[in-house]
Design a protein around this motif. Structure first.
Motif, PDB file in Angstrom:
ATOM      1  N   GLY A 251       0.785  -1.334   0.042  1.00  0.00           N
ATOM      2  CA  GLY A 251      -0.030   0.102  -0.059  1.00  0.00           C
ATOM      3  C   GLY A 251       0.779   1.298   0.117  1.00  0.00           C
ATOM      4  O   GLY A 251       0.226   2.260  -0.146  1.00  0.00           O
ATOM      5  N   LEU A 252       2.127   1.165   0.120  1.00  0.00           N
ATOM      6  CA  LEU A 252       3.133   2.419   0.096  1.00  0.00           C
ATOM      7  C   LEU A 252       3.322   2.521  -1.305  1.00  0.00           C
ATOM      8  O   LEU A 252       4.000   2.038  -1.988  1.00  0.00           O
ATOM      9  CB  LEU A 252       4.150   2.224   1.014  1.00  0.00           C
ATOM     10  CG  LEU A 252       4.046   1.800   2.552  1.00  0.00           C
ATOM     11  CD1 LEU A 252       5.581   1.586   3.217  1.00  0.00           C
ATOM     12  CD2 LEU A 252       3.373   3.196   3.138  1.00  0.00           C
ATOM     13  N   ARG A 253       2.837   3.701  -1.877  1.00  0.00           N
ATOM     14  CA  ARG A 253       2.879   4.363  -3.409  1.00  0.00           C
ATOM     15  C   ARG A 253       4.619   4.590  -3.720  1.00  0.00           C
ATOM     16  O   ARG A 253       4.677   4.600  -4.811  1.00  0.00           O
ATOM     17  CB  ARG A 253       2.058   5.406  -3.606  1.00  0.00           C
ATOM     18  CG  ARG A 253       0.507   5.046  -3.361  1.00  0.00           C
ATOM     19  CD  ARG A 253      -0.498   5.751  -4.210  1.00  0.00           C
ATOM     20  NE  ARG A 253      -1.556   5.301  -3.837  1.00  0.00           N
ATOM     21  CZ  ARG A 253      -2.744   5.595  -4.775  1.00  0.00           C
ATOM     22  NH1 ARG A 253      -2.464   6.347  -5.608  1.00  0.00           N
ATOM     23  NH2 ARG A 253      -3.868   5.146  -4.423  1.00  0.00           N
ATOM     24  N   ASN A 254       5.192   4.691  -2.952  1.00  0.00           N
ATOM     25  CA  ASN A 254       6.680   5.132  -3.045  1.00  0.00           C
ATOM     26  C   ASN A 254       7.423   3.605  -2.742  1.00  0.00           C
ATOM     27  O   ASN A 254       8.920   3.742  -2.793  1.00  0.00           O
ATOM     28  CB  ASN A 254       7.418   6.079  -2.127  1.00  0.00           C
ATOM     29  CG  ASN A 254       7.122   5.706  -0.528  1.00  0.00           C
ATOM     30  OD1 ASN A 254       6.331   4.883  -0.268  1.00  0.00           O
ATOM     31  ND2 ASN A 254       7.849   6.875   0.247  1.00  0.00           N
ATOM     32  N   VAL A 255       7.162   2.740  -2.728  1.00  0.00           N
ATOM     33  CA  VAL A 255       7.717   1.456  -2.805  1.00  0.00           C
ATOM     34  C   VAL A 255       7.329   0.258  -3.691  1.00  0.00           C
ATOM     35  O   VAL A 255       6.015   0.327  -4.237  1.00  0.00           O
ATOM     36  CB  VAL A 255       7.351   0.589  -1.424  1.00  0.00           C
ATOM     37  CG1 VAL A 255       8.036  -0.722  -1.462  1.00  0.00           C
ATOM     38  CG2 VAL A 255       7.639   1.349  -0.004  1.00  0.00           C
ATOM     39  N   ILE A 256       8.440   0.025  -4.596  1.00  0.00           N
ATOM     40  CA  ILE A 256       8.249  -0.925  -5.454  1.00  0.00           C
ATOM     41  C   ILE A 256       8.287  -2.385  -5.108  1.00  0.00           C
ATOM     42  O   ILE A 256       9.340  -2.889  -4.431  1.00  0.00           O
ATOM     43  CB  ILE A 256       9.259  -0.914  -6.511  1.00  0.00           C
ATOM     44  CG1 ILE A 256       9.258   0.527  -7.256  1.00  0.00           C
ATOM     45  CG2 ILE A 256       9.153  -1.702  -7.718  1.00  0.00           C
ATOM     46  CD1 ILE A 256      10.633   0.727  -8.125  1.00  0.00           C
ATOM     47  N   LEU A 257       7.276  -3.201  -4.987  1.00  0.00           N
ATOM     48  CA  LEU A 257       7.672  -4.374  -4.745  1.00  0.00           C
ATOM     49  C   LEU A 257       7.248  -5.615  -5.892  1.00  0.00           C
ATOM     50  O   LEU A 257       6.358  -5.284  -6.604  1.00  0.00           O
ATOM     51  CB  LEU A 257       6.158  -4.835  -3.725  1.00  0.00           C
ATOM     52  CG  LEU A 257       6.122  -3.995  -2.329  1.00  0.00           C
ATOM     53  CD1 LEU A 257       4.538  -4.131  -1.711  1.00  0.00           C
ATOM     54  CD2 LEU A 257       7.253  -4.161  -1.420  1.00  0.00           C
ATOM     55  N   THR A 258       8.150  -6.581  -5.537  1.00  0.00           N
ATOM     56  CA  THR A 258       8.441  -7.534  -6.769  1.00  0.00           C
ATOM     57  C   THR A 258       8.505  -8.889  -6.203  1.00  0.00           C
ATOM     58  O   THR A 258       8.910  -8.999  -4.980  1.00  0.00           O
ATOM     59  CB  THR A 258       9.358  -7.241  -7.706  1.00  0.00           C
ATOM     60  OG1 THR A 258      10.711  -7.061  -6.987  1.00  0.00           O
ATOM     61  CG2 THR A 258       9.215  -6.021  -8.618  1.00  0.00           C
ATOM     62  N   PRO A 259       7.816  -9.995  -6.623  1.00  0.00           N
ATOM     63  CA  PRO A 259       7.749 -11.291  -5.820  1.00  0.00           C
ATOM     64  C   PRO A 259       8.905 -12.287  -6.146  1.00  0.00           C
ATOM     65  O   PRO A 259       8.932 -13.128  -6.783  1.00  0.00           O
ATOM     66  CB  PRO A 259       6.602 -11.886  -6.636  1.00  0.00           C
ATOM     67  CG  PRO A 259       6.352 -11.312  -8.118  1.00  0.00           C
ATOM     68  CD  PRO A 259       7.056 -10.072  -7.984  1.00  0.00           C
ATOM     69  N   HIS A 260      10.064 -11.802  -5.788  1.00  0.00           N
ATOM     70  CA  HIS A 260      11.433 -12.335  -5.830  1.00  0.00           C
ATOM     71  C   HIS A 260      11.843 -12.998  -7.203  1.00  0.00           C
ATOM     72  O   HIS A 260      12.138 -13.914  -7.485  1.00  0.00           O
ATOM     73  CB  HIS A 260      11.416 -13.820  -4.884  1.00  0.00           C
ATOM     74  CG  HIS A 260      12.529 -14.088  -4.687  1.00  0.00           C
ATOM     75  ND1 HIS A 260      12.900 -14.808  -3.290  1.00  0.00           N
ATOM     76  CD2 HIS A 260      14.136 -13.959  -5.161  1.00  0.00           C
ATOM     77  CE1 HIS A 260      14.174 -15.131  -3.116  1.00  0.00           C
ATOM     78  NE2 HIS A 260      14.508 -14.749  -4.109  1.00  0.00           N
ATOM     79  N   VAL A 261      11.788 -11.769  -8.038  1.00  0.00           N
ATOM     80  CA  VAL A 261      12.042 -12.045  -9.452  1.00  0.00           C
ATOM     81  C   VAL A 261      13.309 -11.379 -10.095  1.00  0.00           C
ATOM     82  O   VAL A 261      13.450 -11.042 -11.218  1.00  0.00           O
ATOM     83  CB  VAL A 261      10.807 -11.439 -10.285  1.00  0.00           C
ATOM     84  CG1 VAL A 261       9.491 -12.518  -9.852  1.00  0.00           C
ATOM     85  CG2 VAL A 261      10.402 -10.171 -10.032  1.00  0.00           C
ATOM     86  N   GLY A 262      14.290 -11.172  -9.386  1.00  0.00           N
ATOM     87  CA  GLY A 262      15.342 -10.499  -9.904  1.00  0.00           C
ATOM     88  C   GLY A 262      16.232 -11.113 -10.545  1.00  0.00           C
ATOM     89  O   GLY A 262      16.808 -10.620 -11.895  1.00  0.00           O
ATOM     90  N   GLY A 263      16.060 -12.473 -10.377  1.00  0.00           N
ATOM     91  CA  GLY A 263      16.848 -13.410 -11.383  1.00  0.00           C
ATOM     92  C   GLY A 263      16.057 -14.121 -12.353  1.00  0.00           C
ATOM     93  O   GLY A 263      16.407 -14.961 -13.103  1.00  0.00           O
ATOM     94  N   SER A 264      14.851 -13.727 -12.304  1.00  0.00           N
ATOM     95  CA  SER A 264      13.724 -14.470 -13.342  1.00  0.00           C
ATOM     96  C   SER A 264      13.674 -14.041 -14.750  1.00  0.00           C
ATOM     97  O   SER A 264      12.613 -13.334 -14.822  1.00  0.00           O
ATOM     98  CB  SER A 264      12.522 -14.627 -12.502  1.00  0.00           C
ATOM     99  OG  SER A 264      12.783 -15.388 -11.313  1.00  0.00           O
ATOM    100  N   THR A 265      14.587 -14.156 -15.273  1.00  0.00           N
ATOM    101  CA  THR A 265      14.412 -13.817 -16.806  1.00  0.00           C
ATOM    102  C   THR A 265      14.591 -15.098 -17.743  1.00  0.00           C
ATOM    103  O   THR A 265      15.287 -16.112 -17.227  1.00  0.00           O
ATOM    104  CB  THR A 265      15.463 -12.698 -17.348  1.00  0.00           C
ATOM    105  OG1 THR A 265      16.817 -13.392 -17.140  1.00  0.00           O
ATOM    106  CG2 THR A 265      15.424 -11.757 -16.738  1.00  0.00           C
TER     107      THR A 265
END
Length: 411
Positions: free
Chosen positions: A283-297
């Motif tokens: 809910g914090l609009r200044n936070v980018i949340l991603t589901p542990h996908v840093g290496g997921s290419t």
């Protein structure tokens, strides 16, 4: 050549969590055709049942290989973690059962570095707040709080494979780069050591974390460390969830001390796509949340599939443990016209002498012998100039050596 070695097509390989098809293809090209490839993770009794007759296990991050699971895997000889991290495996329990664990510490380096670089730009520009407003019908067309990355200072905590590559990319955009690592590292380009973690936190406009999970790094960024950061600075965590005190981070964001954050890893993560993700950062609009996908290419997963399988195959084929994270490392030459066997044992006196006696008493000449030990185990690889057959009783004699954990014939 030994007649006691298990043929490749009889070695059972179990791959879980939709490991990239590259892994399956490479296994089959190298003769390992008995492969079970599942899309999902397994746990509990289902995992124990699946590993009961497996010789090689391949997993990603969701399968937990505990001591209890290993107890049910009598035939298991190696584990491949198709990831950078290996904290999903009880490494000590695996080692004491004679099971080396391999991972892929390099293959997704570029993918993580690229995502972090994108997050730095988006945080400094306020891209996500503006995008969120557009989705809700708003129009935040303002330069206020929006900045170029050029000239800003990036502080990298952990200057390993990912941190150093991020350093190069950030510097190419005109950022000043400082770093901190507990091991002395050679700076790349114009990057410079900050001297200490505190000094880095005080100077950086953006702090990016790239450290492993360990007792030293658990909660290394807490309320005190966040308080040292410059007002209006940004924090990025693409390392491990336990590294940052999430409640303290949420407080620093809500009070306005930090201008924003990007978080890809969390202390508690959903086990599957149907589970709810819960975090004080939601809910914090200044936070980018991603589901542990840093290496997921797709590129990273393909490279990981190749890197891990190459290590598993080399260990199975000739006994080399190069790249094992929990095992003594031995790089072995290819040999022809010999019988090779592996002997893994507790690190106690007299084992090597007992092994040599077994062969000398049978008038068998040793062509090559390799030994490495650590505080727990010893690993001996022996090449002999004679075909080993079942009637010689060598396997039984080797297994009877006090302290023996595992014996395997390769050729």
């Amino acid at each position: 050549m030994s007649k006691l070695s298990l043929p490749k097509d009889k070695i059972k390989v179990l791959l879980l969590e939709n490991v990239h098809p590259n892994a399956v293809a490479l296994l089959r090209r190298t003769g390992y055709t008995n492969v079970t490839h599942l899309r999902t993770a397994l746990s509990g009794d289902a995992l124990k049942d699946a590993v009961a007759d497996a010789h090689v296990l391949g997993i990603r991050s969701r399968t937990r290989v505990t001591a209890d699971v290993l107890e049910a895997a009598d035939k298991l000889m190696s584990i491949g973690c198709f990831s950078i991290g290996t904290d999903q495996v009880d490494l000590h329990a695996a080692k004491t059962r004679g099971i080396p664990v391999f991972n892929a510490p390099y293959s997704n380096t570029r993918s993580v570095a690229e995502m972090v670089l994108a997050e730095i730009i988006c945080l400094l520009r306020g891209t996500f707040q503006k995008a969120w407003a557009c989705h809700e019908g708003g129009w935040l067309k303002s330069a206020e709080g929006s900045h170029e990355v050029r000239g800003k200072t990036l502080g990298i905590v952990g200057y390993g494979h990912i941190g150093s590559q991020l350093s190069v990319l950030a510097e190419a955009l005109g950022m000043r780069v400082i770093f901190h690592d507990i091991v002395e590292k050679l700076a790349i380009g114009n990057a410079a050591s900050a001297g200490s973690l505190d000094a880095l936190l005080e100077r950086a406009d953006v702090v990016s974390l790239h450290v492993p999970s360990s007792p030293l790094t658990r909660d290394m960024i807490g309320a005190r460390e966040l308080g040292l950061m410059k007002p209006g600075a940004f924090l990025i965590n693409a390392a491990r969830g336990e590294v940052v005190d999430i409640d303290a981070l949420a407080h620093a964001l809500r009070t306005g001390h930090l201008a924003g954050a990007a978080v890809d890893v969390f202390p508690l993560e959903p086990k599957g796509g149907n589970d709810t993700f819960d975090s004080p950062l939601r809910g914090l609009r200044n936070v980018i949340l991603t589901p542990h996908v840093g290496g997921s290419t797709e590129e990273a997963q393909a490279n990981i599939g190749t890197e891990v399988v190459e290590k598993l195959v080399k260990y199975s084929d000739n006994g080399s443990t190069t790249g094992a994270v929990n095992f003594v490392e031995v790089s072995l030459p290819e040999q022809e016209g010999v019988s090779r066997f592996l002997h893994i044992h507790k690190n106690v006196p007299g084992v090597l002498s007992a092994i040599n006696d077994i062969f000398s008493s049978r008038d068998i000449n040793i062509a090559g012998e390799y030994l490495r030990t650590d505080s727990d185990i010893g690993y001996v690889v022996v090449d002999v100039n004679k075909e080993i057959e079942a009637g010689m009783g060598i396997r039984r004699a080797l297994q009877a050596v006090p302290g023996t954990i595992r014996t395997r014939f390769l050729m």
